[in-house]
Design a protein around this motif. Structure first.
Motif, PDB file in Angstrom:
ATOM      1  N   MET A   1       0.848  -1.198   0.000  1.00  0.00           N
ATOM      2  CA  MET A   1       0.000   0.000   0.000  1.00  0.00           C
ATOM      3  C   MET A   1       0.880   1.242   0.000  1.00  0.00           C
ATOM      4  O   MET A   1       1.851   1.328   0.747  1.00  0.00           O
ATOM      5  CB  MET A   1      -0.918  -0.008   1.217  1.00  0.00           C
ATOM      6  N   VAL A   2       0.547   2.199  -0.834  1.00  0.00           N
ATOM      7  CA  VAL A   2       1.335   3.428  -0.921  1.00  0.00           C
ATOM      8  C   VAL A   2       1.164   4.241   0.354  1.00  0.00           C
ATOM      9  O   VAL A   2       0.043   4.470   0.819  1.00  0.00           O
ATOM     10  CB  VAL A   2       0.892   4.255  -2.139  1.00  0.00           C
ATOM     11  N   SER A   3       2.274   4.692   0.942  1.00  0.00           N
ATOM     12  CA  SER A   3       2.234   5.449   2.192  1.00  0.00           C
ATOM     13  C   SER A   3       2.277   6.942   1.919  1.00  0.00           C
ATOM     14  O   SER A   3       2.669   7.395   0.849  1.00  0.00           O
ATOM     15  CB  SER A   3       3.415   5.050   3.077  1.00  0.00           C
ATOM     16  N   ALA A   4       1.866   7.726   2.936  1.00  0.00           N
ATOM     17  CA  ALA A   4       1.898   9.177   2.805  1.00  0.00           C
ATOM     18  C   ALA A   4       3.319   9.706   2.611  1.00  0.00           C
ATOM     19  O   ALA A   4       3.541  10.582   1.766  1.00  0.00           O
ATOM     20  CB  ALA A   4       1.248   9.816   4.035  1.00  0.00           C
ATOM     21  N   PRO A   5       4.329   9.197   3.352  1.00  0.00           N
ATOM     22  CA  PRO A   5       5.696   9.671   3.095  1.00  0.00           C
ATOM     23  C   PRO A   5       6.155   9.384   1.678  1.00  0.00           C
ATOM     24  O   PRO A   5       6.834  10.206   1.058  1.00  0.00           O
ATOM     25  CB  PRO A   5       6.533   8.886   4.129  1.00  0.00           C
ATOM     26  N   HIS A   6       5.788   8.219   1.150  1.00  0.00           N
ATOM     27  CA  HIS A   6       6.129   7.874  -0.236  1.00  0.00           C
ATOM     28  C   HIS A   6       5.559   8.917  -1.185  1.00  0.00           C
ATOM     29  O   HIS A   6       6.237   9.402  -2.097  1.00  0.00           O
ATOM     30  CB  HIS A   6       5.576   6.482  -0.554  1.00  0.00           C
ATOM     31  N   GLU A   7       4.274   9.281  -0.987  1.00  0.00           N
ATOM     32  CA  GLU A   7       3.632  10.254  -1.868  1.00  0.00           C
ATOM     33  C   GLU A   7       4.310  11.620  -1.768  1.00  0.00           C
ATOM     34  O   GLU A   7       4.554  12.276  -2.780  1.00  0.00           O
ATOM     35  CB  GLU A   7       2.146  10.378  -1.512  1.00  0.00           C
ATOM     36  N   ALA A   8       4.610  12.048  -0.546  1.00  0.00           N
ATOM     37  CA  ALA A   8       5.224  13.367  -0.375  1.00  0.00           C
ATOM     38  C   ALA A   8       6.605  13.425  -1.011  1.00  0.00           C
ATOM     39  O   ALA A   8       7.005  14.463  -1.547  1.00  0.00           O
ATOM     40  CB  ALA A   8       5.325  13.699   1.119  1.00  0.00           C
TER      41      ALA A   8
ATOM     42  N   LEU B   1      11.446  13.176 -17.354  1.00  0.00           N
ATOM     43  CA  LEU B   1      12.049  12.854 -16.065  1.00  0.00           C
ATOM     44  C   LEU B   1      11.069  12.000 -15.265  1.00  0.00           C
ATOM     45  O   LEU B   1      10.025  12.494 -14.816  1.00  0.00           O
ATOM     46  CB  LEU B   1      12.394  14.134 -15.296  1.00  0.00           C
ATOM     47  N   ALA B   2      11.372  10.709 -15.137  1.00  0.00           N
ATOM     48  CA  ALA B   2      10.558   9.780 -14.361  1.00  0.00           C
ATOM     49  C   ALA B   2      11.120   9.713 -12.949  1.00  0.00           C
ATOM     50  O   ALA B   2      12.287   9.351 -12.757  1.00  0.00           O
ATOM     51  CB  ALA B   2      10.562   8.396 -15.006  1.00  0.00           C
ATOM     52  N   ILE B   3      10.305  10.077 -11.951  1.00  0.00           N
ATOM     53  CA  ILE B   3      10.755  10.123 -10.557  1.00  0.00           C
ATOM     54  C   ILE B   3      10.056   9.020  -9.775  1.00  0.00           C
ATOM     55  O   ILE B   3       8.824   8.931  -9.762  1.00  0.00           O
ATOM     56  CB  ILE B   3      10.455  11.490  -9.925  1.00  0.00           C
ATOM     57  N   GLU B   4      10.849   8.168  -9.126  1.00  0.00           N
ATOM     58  CA  GLU B   4      10.342   7.056  -8.338  1.00  0.00           C
ATOM     59  C   GLU B   4      10.781   7.230  -6.888  1.00  0.00           C
ATOM     60  O   GLU B   4      11.967   7.413  -6.610  1.00  0.00           O
ATOM     61  CB  GLU B   4      10.879   5.730  -8.878  1.00  0.00           C
TER      62      GLU B   4
ATOM     63  N   THR C   1       6.213  18.667   4.376  1.00  0.00           N
ATOM     64  CA  THR C   1       7.234  18.220   5.322  1.00  0.00           C
ATOM     65  C   THR C   1       6.652  17.244   6.327  1.00  0.00           C
ATOM     66  O   THR C   1       7.229  16.183   6.595  1.00  0.00           O
ATOM     67  CB  THR C   1       7.858  19.426   6.042  1.00  0.00           C
ATOM     68  N   GLU C   2       5.499  17.594   6.898  1.00  0.00           N
ATOM     69  CA  GLU C   2       4.890  16.717   7.903  1.00  0.00           C
ATOM     70  C   GLU C   2       4.534  15.363   7.307  1.00  0.00           C
ATOM     71  O   GLU C   2       4.819  14.311   7.891  1.00  0.00           O
ATOM     72  CB  GLU C   2       3.640  17.364   8.490  1.00  0.00           C
ATOM     73  N   VAL C   3       3.910  15.370   6.126  1.00  0.00           N
ATOM     74  CA  VAL C   3       3.525  14.107   5.495  1.00  0.00           C
ATOM     75  C   VAL C   3       4.766  13.299   5.133  1.00  0.00           C
ATOM     76  O   VAL C   3       4.821  12.085   5.318  1.00  0.00           O
ATOM     77  CB  VAL C   3       2.672  14.374   4.243  1.00  0.00           C
ATOM     78  N   GLY C   4       5.781  13.982   4.610  1.00  0.00           N
ATOM     79  CA  GLY C   4       6.991  13.295   4.165  1.00  0.00           C
ATOM     80  C   GLY C   4       7.797  12.683   5.284  1.00  0.00           C
ATOM     81  O   GLY C   4       8.503  11.689   5.076  1.00  0.00           O
ATOM     82  N   LEU C   5       7.710  13.242   6.489  1.00  0.00           N
ATOM     83  CA  LEU C   5       8.473  12.707   7.615  1.00  0.00           C
ATOM     84  C   LEU C   5       7.910  11.387   8.112  1.00  0.00           C
ATOM     85  O   LEU C   5       8.618  10.606   8.764  1.00  0.00           O
ATOM     86  CB  LEU C   5       8.514  13.728   8.755  1.00  0.00           C
ATOM     87  N   GLY C   6       6.645  11.122   7.800  1.00  0.00           N
ATOM     88  CA  GLY C   6       6.061   9.834   8.159  1.00  0.00           C
ATOM     89  C   GLY C   6       6.022   9.608   9.658  1.00  0.00           C
ATOM     90  O   GLY C   6       5.970  10.546  10.459  1.00  0.00           O
TER      91      GLY C   6
END
Length: 294
Positions: A1-8, A70-73, A197-202
């Motif tokens: 399942m895709v996580s919020a930090p992954h999305e950010a 530019l493909a970003i993963e 920032t908050e979402v990306g920090l997980g």
């Protein structure tokens, strides 16, 4: 399942596409000055039922008229199936658009970054038919920006630095520098970057520190875009439902039709399309009112 930090981690490039220019400077790789950067449809599905999606896809136009893809993963762990997917992405993108594709993998731990940077060689060991050299950003090469002035000079990179170094001992200094930098920009931009920032920090101790910083120094910014994120999620879900309903009824759809539905951010329009999806026999009928108005 895709996580919020992954999305950010990759959506920060969507919010500020020119962040890639800072990323390439971090990598020490020269890239022509961009004239225009545009988001592209990330769906790389070629046939049913197999679906392949790159996380973020940008088309970058440079001064000499050339264009690059530019493909970003965003990669949170080692995944044995990913190298073959990445090779597919690049081959498919080049075949479909005829623009040179570039793969950028962003990681939050050094072990994953080291793994992701390994060349992908397909063919004979002595003479590979295809070789993929991913570009990788991670804690090993993304600068830990602890100077508020440096953070203010390139806030998107400072946000990316904070997300990338969320588990590092320097996380507190990085977040304090970013919080200070956000006071120098407008409220709307500060709110967006604070939320990213908050979402990306997980689920890390650094996120608790960031929330504390926001509550004490940027309380008037914090949470301004939370509803925006929720609304975007609702639009994406409804757009997906429209396409699924049409496909279930075997209504012919082009890539442009799917991209148009996916790009719609107006809920009343999406609701209207969803109702029509069960009766129309073509995409032209689905878009009839909008096309007549335009």
């Amino acid at each position: 399942m895709v996580s919020a930090p992954h999305e950010a981690q990759h959506r920060i490039f969507q919010e500020n596409p020119r962040l890639f220019a800072s990323a390439f400077r971090v990598l020490g790789i020269p890239f022509p000055d961009p004239v225009e950067v545009s988001l592209m449809d990330t769906d790389l599905t070629e046939m049913k039922p197999l679906e392949r999606h790159v996380d973020t896809l940008l088309r970058v136009e440079v001064e000499d008229g050339s264009s690059y893809l530019l493909a970003i993963e965003a990669q949170g762990r080692k995944a044995p199936e990913k190298p073959s997917s990445w090779a597919y992405y690049l081959a498919h993108l080049y075949a479909k658009y005829r623009y040179p594709p570039i793969l950028l993998v962003v990681c939050r731990d050094k072990g994953t970054a080291t793994w992701a940077a390994e060349p992908i060689r397909i063919g004979l060991p002595s003479h590979p038919t295809l070789t993929v050299h991913p570009l990788v950003l991670g804690p090993h090469n993304v600068p830990a920006i602890t100077d508020p002035a440096e953070a203010a000079a390139d806030i998107p990179l400072a946000v990316f630095s904070a997300i990338t170094h969320g588990n590092d001992p320097d996380a507190a200094a990085i977040l304090e520098a970013l919080a200070s930098a956000l006071t120098s920009t407008d409220a709307e931009s500060a709110a967006i970057f604070a939320e990213f920032t908050e979402v990306g920090l997980g689920d890390t101790p650094a996120r608790d520190l960031w929330r504390h910083l926001m509550s004490t120094s940027l309380s008037h910014f914090h949470g301004l875009v939370a509803e925006t994120f929720r609304e975007e999620g609702r639009c994406l879900e409804r757009a997906s439902a429209v396409v699924q309903a049409l496909e279930f009824r075997d209504v012919p759809l082009t890539d442009a039709d799917r991209a148009r539905v996916a790009a719609c951010t107006d809920m009343p329009t999406l609701a209207r399309w969803f109702e029509r999806a069960f009766t129309v026999t073509s995409a032209d009928e689905l878009f009839a009112d909008e096309d007549e108005e335009s």
